[in-house]
Design a protein around this motif. Structure first.
Motif, PDB file in Angstrom:
ATOM      1  N   GLU A   3      30.305 -18.749  43.288  1.00  0.00           N
ATOM      2  CA  GLU A   3      31.521 -18.696  44.176  1.00  0.00           C
ATOM      3  C   GLU A   3      31.944 -16.937  44.071  1.00  0.00           C
ATOM      4  O   GLU A   3      32.224 -16.451  44.798  1.00  0.00           O
ATOM      5  CB  GLU A   3      32.455 -19.251  43.398  1.00  0.00           C
ATOM      6  CG  GLU A   3      33.994 -19.390  44.381  1.00  0.00           C
ATOM      7  CD  GLU A   3      34.947 -20.184  43.889  1.00  0.00           C
ATOM      8  OE1 GLU A   3      36.242 -19.950  44.178  1.00  0.00           O
ATOM      9  OE2 GLU A   3      34.822 -21.334  43.296  1.00  0.00           O
ATOM     10  N   LYS A   7      32.159 -14.236  47.246  1.00  0.00           N
ATOM     11  CA  LYS A   7      33.134 -13.346  47.400  1.00  0.00           C
ATOM     12  C   LYS A   7      32.695 -12.116  47.333  1.00  0.00           C
ATOM     13  O   LYS A   7      33.238 -11.280  48.259  1.00  0.00           O
ATOM     14  CB  LYS A   7      34.148 -13.506  46.187  1.00  0.00           C
ATOM     15  CG  LYS A   7      35.585 -12.692  46.447  1.00  0.00           C
ATOM     16  CD  LYS A   7      36.642 -13.036  45.315  1.00  0.00           C
ATOM     17  CE  LYS A   7      37.613 -12.290  45.743  1.00  0.00           C
ATOM     18  NZ  LYS A   7      37.727 -10.909  46.025  1.00  0.00           N
ATOM     19  N   TYR A 171      25.676 -32.912  46.045  1.00  0.00           N
ATOM     20  CA  TYR A 171      27.104 -32.087  46.157  1.00  0.00           C
ATOM     21  C   TYR A 171      28.130 -32.837  46.365  1.00  0.00           C
ATOM     22  O   TYR A 171      29.118 -32.853  45.708  1.00  0.00           O
ATOM     23  CB  TYR A 171      26.665 -30.770  47.000  1.00  0.00           C
ATOM     24  CG  TYR A 171      28.066 -30.011  47.165  1.00  0.00           C
ATOM     25  CD1 TYR A 171      28.500 -29.204  46.132  1.00  0.00           C
ATOM     26  CD2 TYR A 171      29.157 -30.227  48.138  1.00  0.00           C
ATOM     27  CE1 TYR A 171      29.628 -28.464  46.281  1.00  0.00           C
ATOM     28  CE2 TYR A 171      30.065 -29.347  48.410  1.00  0.00           C
ATOM     29  CZ  TYR A 171      30.334 -28.521  47.344  1.00  0.00           C
ATOM     30  OH  TYR A 171      31.496 -27.757  47.538  1.00  0.00           O
ATOM     31  N   TRP A 172      28.134 -33.626  47.595  1.00  0.00           N
ATOM     32  CA  TRP A 172      29.438 -34.202  47.894  1.00  0.00           C
ATOM     33  C   TRP A 172      29.745 -35.488  46.888  1.00  0.00           C
ATOM     34  O   TRP A 172      30.981 -35.604  46.818  1.00  0.00           O
ATOM     35  CB  TRP A 172      29.497 -34.737  49.586  1.00  0.00           C
ATOM     36  CG  TRP A 172      29.402 -33.453  50.213  1.00  0.00           C
ATOM     37  CD1 TRP A 172      28.518 -32.967  51.118  1.00  0.00           C
ATOM     38  CD2 TRP A 172      30.568 -32.726  50.406  1.00  0.00           C
ATOM     39  NE1 TRP A 172      28.738 -31.977  51.556  1.00  0.00           N
ATOM     40  CE2 TRP A 172      30.397 -31.508  51.398  1.00  0.00           C
ATOM     41  CE3 TRP A 172      31.965 -32.367  49.836  1.00  0.00           C
ATOM     42  CZ2 TRP A 172      31.245 -30.397  51.709  1.00  0.00           C
ATOM     43  CZ3 TRP A 172      32.759 -31.583  50.176  1.00  0.00           C
ATOM     44  CH2 TRP A 172      32.402 -30.419  51.131  1.00  0.00           C
ATOM     45  N   GLU A 198      39.050 -30.433  51.044  1.00  0.00           N
ATOM     46  CA  GLU A 198      38.306 -29.580  50.125  1.00  0.00           C
ATOM     47  C   GLU A 198      37.352 -28.970  51.267  1.00  0.00           C
ATOM     48  O   GLU A 198      36.952 -27.802  50.895  1.00  0.00           O
ATOM     49  CB  GLU A 198      37.049 -30.525  49.158  1.00  0.00           C
ATOM     50  CG  GLU A 198      37.968 -31.193  48.136  1.00  0.00           C
ATOM     51  CD  GLU A 198      37.881 -30.267  46.733  1.00  0.00           C
ATOM     52  OE1 GLU A 198      37.080 -29.238  46.623  1.00  0.00           O
ATOM     53  OE2 GLU A 198      38.712 -30.331  45.801  1.00  0.00           O
ATOM     54  N   SER A 202      37.239 -24.768  52.074  1.00  0.00           N
ATOM     55  CA  SER A 202      35.810 -23.982  51.772  1.00  0.00           C
ATOM     56  C   SER A 202      35.753 -23.171  53.150  1.00  0.00           C
ATOM     57  O   SER A 202      35.359 -22.083  53.036  1.00  0.00           O
ATOM     58  CB  SER A 202      34.815 -24.956  51.545  1.00  0.00           C
ATOM     59  OG  SER A 202      33.474 -24.200  51.426  1.00  0.00           O
ATOM     60  N   ASN A 203      35.666 -23.884  54.254  1.00  0.00           N
ATOM     61  CA  ASN A 203      35.668 -23.278  55.443  1.00  0.00           C
ATOM     62  C   ASN A 203      36.673 -22.119  55.612  1.00  0.00           C
ATOM     63  O   ASN A 203      36.353 -21.111  56.363  1.00  0.00           O
ATOM     64  CB  ASN A 203      35.408 -24.197  56.697  1.00  0.00           C
ATOM     65  CG  ASN A 203      34.178 -25.008  56.611  1.00  0.00           C
ATOM     66  OD1 ASN A 203      33.053 -24.638  56.021  1.00  0.00           O
ATOM     67  ND2 ASN A 203      34.100 -26.202  57.158  1.00  0.00           N
ATOM     68  N   ARG A 205      38.615 -20.479  53.567  1.00  0.00           N
ATOM     69  CA  ARG A 205      38.050 -19.229  52.727  1.00  0.00           C
ATOM     70  C   ARG A 205      37.000 -18.252  53.358  1.00  0.00           C
ATOM     71  O   ARG A 205      37.330 -17.226  53.348  1.00  0.00           O
ATOM     72  CB  ARG A 205      37.975 -19.559  51.525  1.00  0.00           C
ATOM     73  CG  ARG A 205      39.011 -20.154  50.788  1.00  0.00           C
ATOM     74  CD  ARG A 205      38.766 -20.633  49.274  1.00  0.00           C
ATOM     75  NE  ARG A 205      39.913 -21.190  48.511  1.00  0.00           N
ATOM     76  CZ  ARG A 205      39.842 -22.604  48.151  1.00  0.00           C
ATOM     77  NH1 ARG A 205      38.592 -23.206  48.465  1.00  0.00           N
ATOM     78  NH2 ARG A 205      40.993 -22.946  47.622  1.00  0.00           N
TER      79      ARG A 205
END
Length: 472
Positions: A3, A7, A171-172, A198, A202-203, A205
């Motif tokens: 993450e 960023k 993942y999910w 969730e 995520s999208n 951001r």
């Protein structure tokens, strides 16, 4: 990719002043080189190599248009393609020094795909003002890849979230298990909303820098409320407020999100209420000009939010119209049906989007959004240079199809003339007549319109499957 690493990449492209990019990249490369040399495991080396490669791709993508190449924002400080390519080559040189031919090949492949992409070219044309058509990812995953080709929004619904969790089950499943442990008192519906949030966060951001750089004109995530509540306005409004509050907390401010509201009679009340409370909407399960008129009016009269959308689900109307044409004995029904939503969209845009001096109503608070396309023609015939932008969302497989060969991009492709005799043939379909005529349906008939019933039935089935998995 971590993450933190993501960023950093986002910051380079969207937040770094052009004049600072070279020095900041130089310092970052030195840091990664030190990490790579001292890495205690292959995983750490792989992560450093991935970041170096991803940065090289970003620097040669459409994402640079929003900040680094924006001459309106930065004047003569804005960077050129040549300068950005030179920075990308420095990344590739590091990868070559590390012997990471796999990552060099990845960079070459992705950069070539972007350079040859018709969608990327459309995005650049629109950002340059040569046309007024933007596009988004019609899927709950792979958004960043789409953003590299210019995607400026993303749309989700239960079908798409369900597909995403099937595509990446490890993942999910981990996300689901964490949410179950964190919220032991949630029922299946609440867990489904939590998981959807969730995905949306995520999208959101990823798109938030676009939203910020455009002053809230682009960079939105569309999320759908439960399709099983499509005829219950109160439940939809309550659900939207519940989700909005959590999105605000997750994003630390106003969400760059809009709620998908069904094109049902109850949906009109929901659109009126949410937009009057500064929550944007995206009218979905929407096919016909009477629906467009009703929802555009509701939004125009009540909205205090800057952006809402009115989706037209192209393929989900074209397909059943085609079946009616076939049954009516239209020999070339397969070709004729591809012009169905083109005709509807042309009439919608003329009536709702053109200013009064050009014969329209000049509505400004809701944007047309073609979706569910079946082929390149749905994209080509959605492109406009008109006063109101068009946003279209495209499935990943349809993105690949549109980019699979060189094609001309007509800045006014939406106004392609229907071939002689096609409108008469389309009129042989009752579904088309209901969609094309401004008074083809009453509001009370929306809920029973065949494409509405079929789409909500499919969405509800996928939602039930999703609920069963979430509760499992």
């Amino acid at each position: 990719m971590t993450e933190r690493g993501l960023k950093t990449l986002q910051d380079f492209v969207f937040n770094t002043p052009p004049q600072s990019l070279s020095s900041e990249l130089q310092a970052w490369r030195a840091e990664l080189q030190a990490q790579y040399a001292g890495a205690a495991s292959d995983d750490l080396r792989d992560n450093a190599a991935e970041l170096m490669a991803e940065s090289a791709i970003d620097l040669q993508s459409v994402m640079t248009e929003w900040n680094l190449k924006d001459s309106c924002r930065h004047g003569d400080q804005a960077l050129t393609d040549e300068q950005l390519t030179e920075e990308a080559k420095k990344n590739v040189s590091v990868l070559e020094d590390w012997g990471r031919r796999d990552m060099v090949a990845k960079v070459d492949q992705q950069v070539e795909a972007i350079a040859s992409s018709n969608l990327a070219r459309l995005s650049r044309m629109s950002l340059a003002g040569d046309t007024n058509t933007f596009w988004g990812n019609d899927y709950a995953a792979h958004l960043r890849d789409a953003m590299r080709k210019g995607a400026a929004m993303v749309t989700t619904n239960p079908v798409l979230v369900n597909v995403a969790r099937q595509e990446e089950p490890e993942y999910w499943t981990g996300v689901r298990d964490r949410l179950q442990a964190t919220h032991p008192n949630f029922d299946a519906v609440e867990l489904a909303y939590a998981l959807t949030i969730e995905v949306v966060l995520s999208n959101a951001r990823l798109l938030r820098p676009v939203w910020e750089l455009t002053g809230g004109e682009m960079g939105y995530v569309s999320l759908q409320l439960s399709p099983k509540d499509a005829k219950n306005a109160d439940t939809m409004i309550e659900g939207a407020r519940w989700v909005w509050e959590r999105l605000e907390k997750g994003l630390g401010g106003v969400p760059n999100c809009v709620f998908k509201v069904p094109g049902t009679k109850a949906g009109i009340t929901v659109a009126e209420t949410l937009t009057s409370e500064a929550m944007g909407v995206n009218v979905t399960v929407n096919f016909a000009l009477p629906q467009q008129i009703a929802f555009a009016g509701a939004i125009e009269n009540n909205s205090i939010t800057p952006i809402s959308y009115r989706t037209q689900m192209d393929g989900r109307l074209d397909d059943p119209v085609g079946e009616e044409l076939k049954a009516a004995g239209v020999s070339d029904w397969e070709e004729v049906k591809t012009w169905c939503t083109t005709a509807v969209r042309q009439r919608e845009y003329k009536m709702l989007c053109l200013p009064p001096e050009q014969g329209g109503l000049g509505m400004t608070k809701s944007i047309p959004l073609p979706a569910s396309g079946r082929g390149p023609w749905n994209i080509d015939r959605s492109i406009t240079s008109g006063p109101m932008p068009i946003f279209l969302t495209v499935f990943p497989n349809k993105q690949e199809e549109y980019d699979s060969e060189p094609r001309e991009i007509d800045p006014n492709g939406m106004w392609a003339e229907l071939p002689a005799g096609y409108l008469d043939k389309l009129y042989k379909s009752k579904l088309f007549r209901q969609a094309y005529e401004p008074d083809g349906m009453t509001v009370d008939e929306f809920d029973d319109y065949a494409p509405v019933v079929a789409t909500l039935t499919q969405f509800a089935g996928s939602y039930d499957e999703f609920l069963a998995w979430v509760a499992g």
